[in-house]
Design a protein around this motif. Structure first.
Motif, PDB file in Angstrom:
ATOM      1  N   SER A   1       0.875  14.454  63.726  1.00  9.92           N
ATOM      2  CA  SER A   1       1.627  14.474  65.019  1.00  9.92           C
ATOM      3  C   SER A   1       1.839  13.465  65.632  1.00  9.92           C
ATOM      4  CB  SER A   1       1.248  15.593  65.967  1.00  9.92           C
ATOM      5  OG  SER A   1       1.214  16.802  65.296  1.00  9.92           O
TER       6      SER A   1
ATOM      7  N   ASP B   1       6.089  16.714  64.815  1.00  2.45           N
ATOM      8  CA  ASP B   1       5.151  17.385  63.706  1.00  2.45           C
ATOM      9  C   ASP B   1       5.317  17.266  62.188  1.00  2.45           C
ATOM     10  OD1 ASP B   1       3.393  17.880  66.016  1.00  2.45           O
ATOM     11  OD2 ASP B   1       3.659  20.181  66.199  1.00  2.45           O
TER      12      ASP B   1
ATOM     13  N   SER C   1       4.143  19.390  58.994  1.00  2.00           N
ATOM     14  CA  SER C   1       3.253  20.230  58.581  1.00  2.00           C
ATOM     15  C   SER C   1       2.909  20.462  57.359  1.00  2.00           C
ATOM     16  CB  SER C   1       3.489  21.863  59.352  1.00  2.00           C
ATOM     17  OG  SER C   1       3.015  22.894  58.736  1.00  2.00           O
TER      18      SER C   1
END
Length: 327
Positions: free
Chosen positions: A156, A178, A180
């Motif tokens: 992030s 972000d 992921s």
């Protein structure tokens, strides 16, 4: 300045109960042993511009013993073992400065790197030799065994700006992105900002020598808009083939849930407007808020055609709600 903390930082640092102690009846034997270190490094680059770097590593080991059944013919036990490892590294650069007599500026820039690993090993045994010793090596029969695990990571970057004019007008802006590991590559990046505006009307009127009536103590108007992103749990993208050990036989284990390799991040957007009023030296007042929120691409499980009796993961449609609050 370097600070470290070990042991007491975690919630389950009471005395461990040894598995060998055993118990009678149905229940759990806890064996919780977390340990790790948290470091915080502060670098005073300038008088108004400190920098922070925080690193955290946590290792958690949990073991439980559970007595499933006890008869005059056989003692049956079930023993799961859980291991969790988490690592978090964060770098933050912050600044706060009174630029002019009336204008103040603050900001935050940072990045975060998170990694988690989960491992589980469980076994069911029978023909245990001694009633008070609930251990693997106190049984003559291995009935079931299973091993599972998962990993997830998230990188992030984030930032915020705080601006204030004469302390009665302020604007806060934030942004975060972000990446992921639980989402497909084409959808694993998601950005979500926010903005908050606050105007203390009563202080503004005083600053221009036109104060509100004496019975009005405080008046504040606020507006905000924000987004929040969310990923999914690990391994929800591709169906795989696995095996399990059941009653001494190795058998295939196929999930009945259809996974989805096109999942998108879930994004929730909200808007608020509010008025805070106080009267008669704060003896009377109210706080009024109107809100509206919507969520798109909500990740949920829905029914699916055969052979997926457990359903399938999808991104649902738009969900919204609105209302008012008065306190």
């Amino acid at each position: 300045i370097i600070q470290g903390k070990q042991g007491t930082e975690f919630a389950h640092c009471a005395e461990a109960v040894k598995l060998e102690q055993g118990f009678e009846g149905t229940g759990d034997l806890p064996f919780d042993v977390p340990f790790g270190n948290i470091y915080r490094l502060q670098l005073p680059l300038f008088a108004f511009l400190p920098a922070f770097r925080r690193m955290q590593a946590v290792f958690l080991l949990q073991k439980f013993g559970n007595l499933l059944a006890a008869t005059v013919f056989e003692l049956v036990g079930y023993f799961p073992s859980l291991t969790i490892y988490a690592q978090n590294a964060e770098f933050i650069l912050m600044g706060d400065r009174q630029l002019t007599e009336n204008f103040r500026l603050g900001f935050t820039l940072g990045s975060n790197f998170m990694y988690q690993k989960f491992e589980s090993l469980s076994a069911g045994v029978g023909n245990m030799l001694t009633k008070g010793e609930w251990m693997f090596n106190a049984a003559n029969l291995l009935r079931t065994a299973a091993e599972t695990g998962k990993e997830r990571a998230m990188n992030s970057v984030f930032g915020s700006v705080q601006m204030a004019w004469k302390e009665y007008l302020s604007l806060d802006l934030t942004a975060r992105n972000d990446w992921s590991s639980t989402l497909p590559k084409q959808n694993n990046s998601f950005f979500y900002p926010s903005a908050n505006l606050s105007f203390v009307f009563s202080d503004f009127m005083k600053s221009i020598d036109k104060p509100l009536p004496s019975w009005v103590t405080f008046a504040k108007l606020r507006l905000s808009a924000a987004q929040v992103g969310k990923d999914t749990e690990p391994y929800q993208l591709y169906n795989t083939y696995a095996y399990k050990f059941d009653n001494g036989i190795l058998t295939p284990d196929k999930s009945n849930v259809k996974l989805n390799d096109n999942l998108k991040p879930e994004i929730a957007t909200s808007y608020e407007a509010g008025l805070d009023m106080k009267f008669f030296d704060n003896r009377l007042g109210f706080d009024f808020t109107y809100y509206y929120s919507k969520t798109k691409n909500q990740i949920m499980k829905v029914p699916a055609a055969a052979p997926w009796s457990g359903g399938q993961w999808v991104n649902a449609g738009l969900i919204s709600n609105q209302g008012v609050e008065l306190m």
